[in-house]
Each structure stands twice: as C-alpha cells, then as structure tokens.
Motif scaffolding. Sequence first.
Motif, PDB file in Angstrom:
ATOM      1  N   THR A  39      -2.844  -4.070  -5.580  1.00  0.00           N
ATOM      2  CA  THR A  39      -2.016  -4.587  -6.664  1.00  0.00           C
ATOM      3  C   THR A  39      -1.364  -5.899  -6.235  1.00  0.00           C
ATOM      4  OG1 THR A  39      -0.002  -3.468  -5.956  1.00  0.00           O
ATOM      5  CG2 THR A  39      -1.476  -2.245  -7.453  1.00  0.00           C
ATOM      6  N   HIS A  40      -0.983  -6.683  -7.225  1.00  0.00           N
ATOM      7  CA  HIS A  40      -0.274  -7.938  -6.940  1.00  0.00           C
ATOM      8  C   HIS A  40       1.001  -7.659  -6.163  1.00  0.00           C
ATOM      9  CE1 HIS A  40       2.408 -11.346  -7.670  1.00  0.00           C
ATOM     10  NE2 HIS A  40       1.312 -12.074  -7.788  1.00  0.00           N
ATOM     11  N   SER A  41       1.734  -6.629  -6.585  1.00  0.00           N
ATOM     12  CA  SER A  41       2.996  -6.292  -5.929  1.00  0.00           C
ATOM     13  C   SER A  41       2.780  -5.945  -4.452  1.00  0.00           C
ATOM     14  CB  SER A  41       3.654  -5.124  -6.656  1.00  0.00           C
ATOM     15  OG  SER A  41       4.817  -4.717  -5.984  1.00  0.00           O
ATOM     16  N   LEU A  88      -6.233 -12.959  -4.128  1.00  0.00           N
ATOM     17  CA  LEU A  88      -6.375 -12.187  -2.890  1.00  0.00           C
ATOM     18  C   LEU A  88      -6.267 -10.693  -3.177  1.00  0.00           C
ATOM     19  CD1 LEU A  88      -6.756 -12.194   0.176  1.00  0.00           C
ATOM     20  CD2 LEU A  88      -4.285 -12.573   0.412  1.00  0.00           C
ATOM     21  N   ALA A  89      -5.309 -10.309  -4.014  1.00  0.00           N
ATOM     22  CA  ALA A  89      -5.136  -8.898  -4.367  1.00  0.00           C
ATOM     23  C   ALA A  89      -6.402  -8.355  -5.022  1.00  0.00           C
ATOM     24  CB  ALA A  89      -3.935  -8.729  -5.299  1.00  0.00           C
ATOM     25  N   GLU A  90      -6.955  -9.104  -5.961  1.00  0.00           N
ATOM     26  CA  GLU A  90      -8.184  -8.659  -6.632  1.00  0.00           C
ATOM     27  C   GLU A  90      -9.342  -8.546  -5.649  1.00  0.00           C
ATOM     28  OE1 GLU A  90      -8.727 -11.401  -9.868  1.00  0.00           O
ATOM     29  OE2 GLU A  90      -7.071 -10.512 -11.027  1.00  0.00           O
ATOM     30  N   SER A  91      -9.422  -9.475  -4.703  1.00  0.00           N
ATOM     31  CA  SER A  91     -10.557  -9.486  -3.775  1.00  0.00           C
ATOM     32  C   SER A  91     -10.543  -8.307  -2.804  1.00  0.00           C
ATOM     33  CB  SER A  91     -10.618 -10.807  -3.008  1.00  0.00           C
ATOM     34  OG  SER A  91      -9.709 -10.828  -1.925  1.00  0.00           O
ATOM     35  N   PHE A 128      -3.233  -6.096   8.363  1.00  0.00           N
ATOM     36  CA  PHE A 128      -3.317  -7.495   7.944  1.00  0.00           C
ATOM     37  C   PHE A 128      -4.739  -8.044   8.007  1.00  0.00           C
ATOM     38  CE2 PHE A 128       1.222  -8.664   9.685  1.00  0.00           C
ATOM     39  CZ  PHE A 128       1.806  -7.893   8.705  1.00  0.00           C
ATOM     40  N   VAL A 129      -5.594  -7.424   8.785  1.00  0.00           N
ATOM     41  CA  VAL A 129      -6.849  -8.060   9.180  1.00  0.00           C
ATOM     42  C   VAL A 129      -7.799  -8.305   8.016  1.00  0.00           C
ATOM     43  CG1 VAL A 129      -8.886  -7.836  10.665  1.00  0.00           C
ATOM     44  CG2 VAL A 129      -6.612  -7.300  11.550  1.00  0.00           C
ATOM     45  N   MET A 130      -7.926  -7.359   7.091  1.00  0.00           N
ATOM     46  CA  MET A 130      -8.844  -7.582   5.971  1.00  0.00           C
ATOM     47  C   MET A 130      -8.469  -8.843   5.198  1.00  0.00           C
ATOM     48  SD  MET A 130      -9.814  -5.374   2.554  1.00  0.00           S
ATOM     49  CE  MET A 130     -10.280  -3.927   3.453  1.00  0.00           C
ATOM     50  N   GLN A 150       4.080  -8.257  -1.105  1.00  0.00           N
ATOM     51  CA  GLN A 150       4.867  -7.765   0.029  1.00  0.00           C
ATOM     52  C   GLN A 150       4.129  -7.985   1.350  1.00  0.00           C
ATOM     53  OE1 GLN A 150       6.033  -3.682  -0.669  1.00  0.00           O
ATOM     54  NE2 GLN A 150       6.855  -4.168  -2.665  1.00  0.00           N
ATOM     55  N   LYS A 151       2.819  -7.745   1.343  1.00  0.00           N
ATOM     56  CA  LYS A 151       2.046  -7.926   2.573  1.00  0.00           C
ATOM     57  C   LYS A 151       2.007  -9.397   2.973  1.00  0.00           C
ATOM     58  CE  LYS A 151      -1.588  -5.439   3.711  1.00  0.00           C
ATOM     59  NZ  LYS A 151      -2.983  -4.928   3.840  1.00  0.00           N
TER      60      LYS A 151
END
Length: 166
Positions: free
Chosen positions: A70-72, A63-66, A45-47, A76-77
């Motif tokens: 993937t978005h998926s 956030l996914a791009e950064s 989770f930390v990143m 989930q995370k």
Amino acid sequence: MADPQALDPTQQSLWRPLRLLQASMDADIAQIYSEGQIEGLKPSFVMELLRLNACGPMTITELAESVGRTHSALSQKVAAMRAAGWVETIAGDDARSKKVTLTDNARSIIGRLAAEWRATEAAVADLEAELPYPLSRVVADIEQALERKSFHDRIAEKLAEDPAWG
C-alpha cells in the motif's frame, strides 16, 4: 478457575510459528549484512532498493505498486530508509511530485544486495527441496482456497457463531 485460553485467546496461534520462523530467517539475513559490514540495513528494505536500482527513481505510489504494497506502508518504509541513509527524495516530473532514489551509499552496495537476494532464494529452494510439502506450495494452495472463499468471509462466519461478537 477460568481457562487461561478463554481469558487470553492469543495463547493459541496457528500462525505464530510461521511469523517466528520468518523473523528468525530475517535475523539470519541481518547477520549476513553485519558480517559483510553493511550496517543499518534491514532485510525488509532490500526489495525496494533493488527495484529502485533496476527501474530508476519512482514516486512512492509507483514503488508501492511495483512491490505490491500500500502507499501508506511504502511511505513509512521510505521514511525509515531515508532516515537510515539508503534513499533520498528528488524533484519529480512536476513541481508537486517527488521521486525516491538511491543514495550513493545504497548504490555502493547494490551489487552485494543482488548477490544476497540470489543466494537467499537459492537457499530457500534448497530448503524447500528437503521438505515433503514446500512452503511455496502451501502458499499457492492457500491462495486457491481463498479464491473459493475469502479470509474475510471465513472470519465473518466464525464471528457469527460467537456470542461475544454479537
């Protein structure tokens, strides 16, 4: 009697030791959190928590791009981080969008998480200095090899040679 490896090809794995090594190192980081009385935090989770702290609220897509996921996977995370109390969703720029933001609980430990990240990176650098061929170099070399021929193409070539696939 049949060869056990022929029946179960998972008995042979060149990269299993790498996955087990990473899991062991993640367990050591989790132990650091436990010793530091940070409960319910997964190293994975930390990143995202640090990125949200640095950049402010983001959509799951942003956030996914950064973080290069993937978005998926990030969806989930984020659900897991929300269930653990580290993030929450707030209204986005329009009525249909939502942004992910840190909870007060996450903000209260974010400085400690940044310290752990720096300490972990320093420990990895120390570890790599002890090795004749650092893992970061191995990764770069693998990336260059995959630029020459993709992993997909390498697997497809092997499958073309295997009658069980055809």
